[in-house]
Design a protein around this motif. Structure first.
Motif, short mmCIF file in Angstrom:
data_model
loop_
_atom_site.label_atom_id
_atom_site.label_comp_id
_atom_site.label_asym_id
_atom_site.label_seq_id
_atom_site.Cartn_x
_atom_site.Cartn_y
_atom_site.Cartn_z
N VAL A 47 2.90 2.10 -1.02
CA VAL A 47 2.23 1.21 -0.08
C VAL A 47 0.74 1.56 -0.12
N VAL A 48 -0.08 0.54 0.01
CA VAL A 48 -1.52 0.71 -0.04
C VAL A 48 -2.15 0.02 1.16
N ALA A 49 -3.34 0.45 1.51
CA ALA A 49 -4.06 -0.17 2.61
C ALA A 49 -4.61 -1.51 2.14
N VAL A 50 -4.42 -2.53 2.98
CA VAL A 50 -4.93 -3.86 2.71
C VAL A 50 -5.90 -4.18 3.83
N LEU A 51 -7.13 -4.50 3.45
CA LEU A 51 -8.16 -4.77 4.44
C LEU A 51 -7.79 -5.96 5.30
N GLY A 52 -7.89 -5.76 6.60
CA GLY A 52 -7.61 -6.84 7.55
C GLY A 52 -8.87 -7.59 7.90
N GLU A 53 -8.88 -8.17 9.06
CA GLU A 53 -10.02 -8.97 9.50
C GLU A 53 -11.02 -8.11 10.25
N GLN A 54 -12.28 -8.56 10.25
CA GLN A 54 -13.34 -7.92 11.04
C GLN A 54 -13.02 -8.14 12.51
N ALA A 55 -13.14 -7.11 13.29
CA ALA A 55 -12.92 -7.23 14.72
C ALA A 55 -14.00 -8.14 15.32
N THR A 56 -13.65 -8.91 16.33
CA THR A 56 -14.60 -9.85 16.94
C THR A 56 -15.74 -9.16 17.65
N ASP A 57 -15.58 -7.88 18.01
CA ASP A 57 -16.65 -7.16 18.70
C ASP A 57 -17.61 -6.47 17.73
N SER A 59 -16.87 -4.21 15.54
CA SER A 59 -16.44 -2.88 15.13
C SER A 59 -15.81 -2.94 13.74
N ASP A 60 -15.39 -1.81 13.26
CA ASP A 60 -14.84 -1.73 11.90
C ASP A 60 -13.68 -2.69 11.70
N LYS A 61 -13.50 -3.03 10.44
CA LYS A 61 -12.37 -3.87 10.08
C LYS A 61 -11.10 -3.05 10.20
N ASN A 62 -9.98 -3.73 10.42
CA ASN A 62 -8.71 -3.03 10.47
C ASN A 62 -8.02 -3.15 9.12
N SER A 63 -6.97 -2.40 8.94
CA SER A 63 -6.21 -2.49 7.70
C SER A 63 -4.74 -2.39 8.01
N ASP A 64 -3.94 -2.91 7.11
CA ASP A 64 -2.50 -2.84 7.19
C ASP A 64 -1.99 -2.15 5.94
N MET A 65 -0.78 -1.62 6.00
CA MET A 65 -0.16 -1.03 4.82
C MET A 65 0.81 -2.05 4.24
N ALA A 66 0.80 -2.18 2.91
CA ALA A 66 1.66 -3.17 2.27
C ALA A 66 2.21 -2.62 0.96
N MET A 88 3.51 7.99 -9.57
CA MET A 88 2.86 7.05 -8.66
C MET A 88 1.39 7.43 -8.46
N THR A 89 1.11 8.71 -8.33
CA THR A 89 -0.26 9.17 -8.13
C THR A 89 -1.12 8.90 -9.36
N ARG A 90 -0.53 9.01 -10.55
CA ARG A 90 -1.28 8.67 -11.76
C ARG A 90 -1.66 7.20 -11.77
N TRP A 91 -0.80 6.36 -11.23
CA TRP A 91 -1.09 4.92 -11.14
C TRP A 91 -2.18 4.67 -10.10
N ASN A 92 -2.03 5.24 -8.89
CA ASN A 92 -3.00 5.03 -7.82
C ASN A 92 -2.94 6.23 -6.87
N PRO A 93 -3.93 7.12 -6.95
CA PRO A 93 -3.90 8.32 -6.11
C PRO A 93 -4.02 8.03 -4.61
N ASN A 94 -4.43 6.82 -4.24
CA ASN A 94 -4.56 6.48 -2.82
C ASN A 94 -3.33 5.82 -2.23
N SER A 95 -2.31 5.57 -3.05
CA SER A 95 -1.09 4.95 -2.54
C SER A 95 -0.26 5.99 -1.80
N ARG A 96 0.55 5.50 -0.90
CA ARG A 96 1.45 6.38 -0.13
C ARG A 96 2.88 6.12 -0.55
#
Length: 156
Positions: A47-57, A59-66, A88-96
């Motif tokens: 699973v990797v972080a997927v950037l969500g929408e910018q908060a209306t205030d 603040s930082d954007k949120n992210s979801d795991m997918a 898996m880490t060789r493919w993408n070290p940031n994946s969980r």
């Protein structure tokens, strides 16, 4: 077994003492042995972080795991799975890593509308489990070798 405390119930992990190496029951020798052993072997779905929408205030954007789906040149999609945390880490070290049985990875692929499961993508050799084989794995059928060749059977 469940662990209880403070009004909560936590299920025991499905793979206690898992060190993240390739499940010894998974045979990666060739496509046939992969199919014959994958259903009951533990694999990792990244699973990797997927950037969500910018908060209306502002603040930082949120992210979801997918989970990761790949789309081929022909438009078909496949869910990724890996035999070990190292591959898996060789493919993408940031994946969980999410440990699951191969049959559950096949079910997840089908539920996401994918027509294949790619095992150990980006490795010198990787396996593609497609269409009917994917459906057999998801249904917990067992691949057996007969004098006439291989066949999927329902367990007794």
């Amino acid at each position: 077994m469940s662990v209880h405390g403070g009004g909560r119930s936590l299920a025991s992990p499905a793979f206690p003492d898992d060190d993240g190496s390739t499940d010894p029951t998974l045979d990666l020798t060739d496509d046939t042995t992969v199919l014959a052993t994958l259903g009951t072997a533990r694999v990792f779905v990244p699973v990797v972080a997927v950037l969500g929408e910018q908060a209306t205030d502002g603040s930082d954007k949120n992210s979801d795991m997918a989970a990761v789906l790949m789309t081929g040149a022909d438009g078909r999609t496949a869910l990724l799975a890996f035999s070990s945390i190292e591959t898996m880490t060789r493919w993408n070290p940031n994946s969980r890593p999410v440990p699951v049985y191969g049959r559950d990875a096949a079910r997840a692929a089908i539920s996401e509308g994918a027509s294949a499961l790619l095992l150990d993508l980006a490795q010198p050799s990787f396996s593609v489990v497609e269409t009917e084989d994917l459906e057999h794995l998801a249904a917990e059928h067992v691949l057996v070798t007969t004098p006439a060749g291989t066949a999927w059977v329902e367990p007794a």
